[in-house]
Design a protein around this motif. Structure first.
Motif, PDB file in Angstrom:
ATOM      1  N   PHE A   1       9.399  -3.017  -2.671  1.00 40.21           N
ATOM      2  CA  PHE A   1       8.000  -2.663  -2.482  1.00 40.21           C
ATOM      3  C   PHE A   1       7.420  -3.476  -1.334  1.00 40.21           C
ATOM      4  O   PHE A   1       7.688  -4.679  -1.226  1.00 40.21           O
ATOM      5  N   VAL A   2       6.632  -2.815  -0.496  1.00 37.68           N
ATOM      6  CA  VAL A   2       5.979  -3.467   0.633  1.00 37.68           C
ATOM      7  C   VAL A   2       4.495  -3.566   0.293  1.00 37.68           C
ATOM      8  O   VAL A   2       3.816  -2.553   0.144  1.00 37.68           O
ATOM      9  N   PHE A   3       4.028  -4.795   0.122  1.00 36.06           N
ATOM     10  CA  PHE A   3       2.636  -5.056  -0.232  1.00 36.06           C
ATOM     11  C   PHE A   3       1.881  -5.567   0.986  1.00 36.06           C
ATOM     12  O   PHE A   3       2.388  -6.401   1.728  1.00 36.06           O
ATOM     13  N   ARG A   4       0.655  -5.083   1.178  1.00 36.91           N
ATOM     14  CA  ARG A   4      -0.209  -5.581   2.245  1.00 36.91           C
ATOM     15  C   ARG A   4      -1.661  -5.592   1.763  1.00 36.91           C
ATOM     16  O   ARG A   4      -2.087  -4.702   1.023  1.00 36.91           O
ATOM     17  N   ARG A   5      -2.415  -6.579   2.232  1.00 39.10           N
ATOM     18  CA  ARG A   5      -3.851  -6.647   1.954  1.00 39.10           C
ATOM     19  C   ARG A   5      -4.589  -6.008   3.121  1.00 39.10           C
ATOM     20  O   ARG A   5      -4.293  -6.286   4.288  1.00 39.10           O
ATOM     21  N   CYS A   6      -5.536  -5.160   2.801  1.00 36.40           N
ATOM     22  CA  CYS A   6      -6.333  -4.510   3.842  1.00 36.40           C
ATOM     23  C   CYS A   6      -7.262  -5.536   4.481  1.00 36.40           C
ATOM     24  O   CYS A   6      -7.994  -6.235   3.763  1.00 36.40           O
ATOM     25  N   PRO A   7      -7.249  -5.657   5.804  1.00 32.94           N
ATOM     26  CA  PRO A   7      -8.126  -6.624   6.469  1.00 32.94           C
ATOM     27  C   PRO A   7      -9.611  -6.222   6.399  1.00 32.94           C
ATOM     28  O   PRO A   7     -10.479  -7.074   6.539  1.00 32.94           O
ATOM     29  N   ASP A   8      -9.880  -4.942   6.131  1.00 30.75           N
ATOM     30  CA  ASP A   8     -11.272  -4.479   6.068  1.00 30.75           C
ATOM     31  C   ASP A   8     -11.863  -4.592   4.662  1.00 30.75           C
ATOM     32  O   ASP A   8     -12.879  -5.236   4.460  1.00 30.75           O
ATOM     33  N   CYS A   9     -11.218  -3.955   3.670  1.00 28.48           N
ATOM     34  CA  CYS A   9     -11.783  -3.947   2.314  1.00 28.48           C
ATOM     35  C   CYS A   9     -11.123  -4.969   1.385  1.00 28.48           C
ATOM     36  O   CYS A   9     -11.545  -5.121   0.244  1.00 28.48           O
ATOM     37  N   HIS A  10     -10.079  -5.644   1.849  1.00 25.90           N
ATOM     38  CA  HIS A  10      -9.366  -6.705   1.125  1.00 25.90           C
ATOM     39  C   HIS A  10      -8.607  -6.211  -0.104  1.00 25.90           C
ATOM     40  O   HIS A  10      -8.177  -7.013  -0.930  1.00 25.90           O
ATOM     41  N   GLN A  11      -8.423  -4.908  -0.228  1.00 29.80           N
ATOM     42  CA  GLN A  11      -7.679  -4.342  -1.346  1.00 29.80           C
ATOM     43  C   GLN A  11      -6.182  -4.517  -1.123  1.00 29.80           C
ATOM     44  O   GLN A  11      -5.691  -4.379  -0.002  1.00 29.80           O
ATOM     45  N   CYS A  12      -5.451  -4.806  -2.202  1.00 36.13           N
ATOM     46  CA  CYS A  12      -3.995  -4.885  -2.127  1.00 36.13           C
ATOM     47  C   CYS A  12      -3.430  -3.472  -2.134  1.00 36.13           C
ATOM     48  O   CYS A  12      -3.859  -2.637  -2.933  1.00 36.13           O
ATOM     49  N   ASN A  13      -2.506  -3.195  -1.232  1.00 33.42           N
ATOM     50  CA  ASN A  13      -1.900  -1.870  -1.101  1.00 33.42           C
ATOM     51  C   ASN A  13      -0.387  -1.958  -1.252  1.00 33.42           C
ATOM     52  O   ASN A  13       0.231  -2.957  -0.878  1.00 33.42           O
ATOM     53  N   VAL A  14       0.202  -0.894  -1.763  1.00 32.95           N
ATOM     54  CA  VAL A  14       1.644  -0.696  -1.703  1.00 32.95           C
ATOM     55  C   VAL A  14       1.865   0.306  -0.574  1.00 32.95           C
ATOM     56  O   VAL A  14       1.340   1.418  -0.612  1.00 32.95           O
ATOM     57  N   VAL A  15       2.615  -0.105   0.436  1.00 33.06           N
ATOM     58  CA  VAL A  15       2.888   0.754   1.589  1.00 33.06           C
ATOM     59  C   VAL A  15       4.014   1.711   1.210  1.00 33.06           C
ATOM     60  O   VAL A  15       5.070   1.287   0.752  1.00 33.06           O
TER      61      VAL A  15
END
Length: 180
Positions: free
Chosen positions: A143-157
């Motif tokens: 799983f590739v996880f990233r935090r959105c720099p705008d809304c700060h939500q954690c995402n699974v790419v």
């Protein structure tokens, strides 16, 4: 202390962290005898499901039932890796010298409490080697996880689509869950 991987801090809900007790900690597996003892206590139907695991800062594999929180398995501490893991019994002639009659069938970095990057694999592999468990050459589900720099939500790419599922902003190519 093992330094094969970055250190991951818990980033999940504070109320989960606040609710853990020392009794929640996963079973440490530091050698083949530890795994043999642990697996002998697991009811057969439970072996059909994956388990929660973490690799603690000493490089020790810790195992807990699947529905356990990773942060509880880690006793609230930072980790070198976290995810889900499934085991299968292997025939004695395939186990090899010094190996157990079990091997890792599936292993992932699926932990939304720690969101470890794919580069946590070397720490996971080293802990599995120490436990005497044959394993794949990498995560069977990564799983590739990233935090959105705008809304700060954690995402699974998914499918290399580095776009925030919530706000549509571009996500960074590099792991960034230690910020924000």
């Amino acid at each position: 202390m093992v330094t094969l991987s970055r250190r991951y801090r818990y980033i999940g809900p504070a109320e989960i962290l606040a609710g853990i007790t020392p009794d929640d900690a996963g079973t440490p597996i530091t050698a083949p005898r530890d795994f043999a003892g642990w697996v002998s206590t697991v009811p057969a139907p439970d072996l059909a499901e994956p388990f929660t695991f973490v690799v603690d800062l000493d490089g020790v594999l810790r195992l807990a039932p699947r529905r356990s929180e990773h942060v509880a398995c880690a006793a609230g501490r930072d980790v070198l890796g976290a995810g889900e893991i499934a085991f299968v019994r292997q025939p004695p002639d395939e186990a090899g010298a010094g190996r157990l009659g079990w091997r890792v069938d599936e292993v992932s970095n699926q932990s939304t409490g720690y969101c470890p990057d794919l580069d946590s694999w070397p720490a996971v592999a080293a802990a599995l080697d120490r436990a005497g468990l044959a394993h794949p050459d990498g995560f069977t589900a990564g799983f590739v996880f990233r935090r959105c720099p705008d809304c700060h939500q954690c995402n699974v790419v998914r499918d290399d689509d580095f776009v925030c599922a919530l706000c549509g902003a571009d996500l960074p190519e590099r792991w960034n869950l230690d910020s924000g």
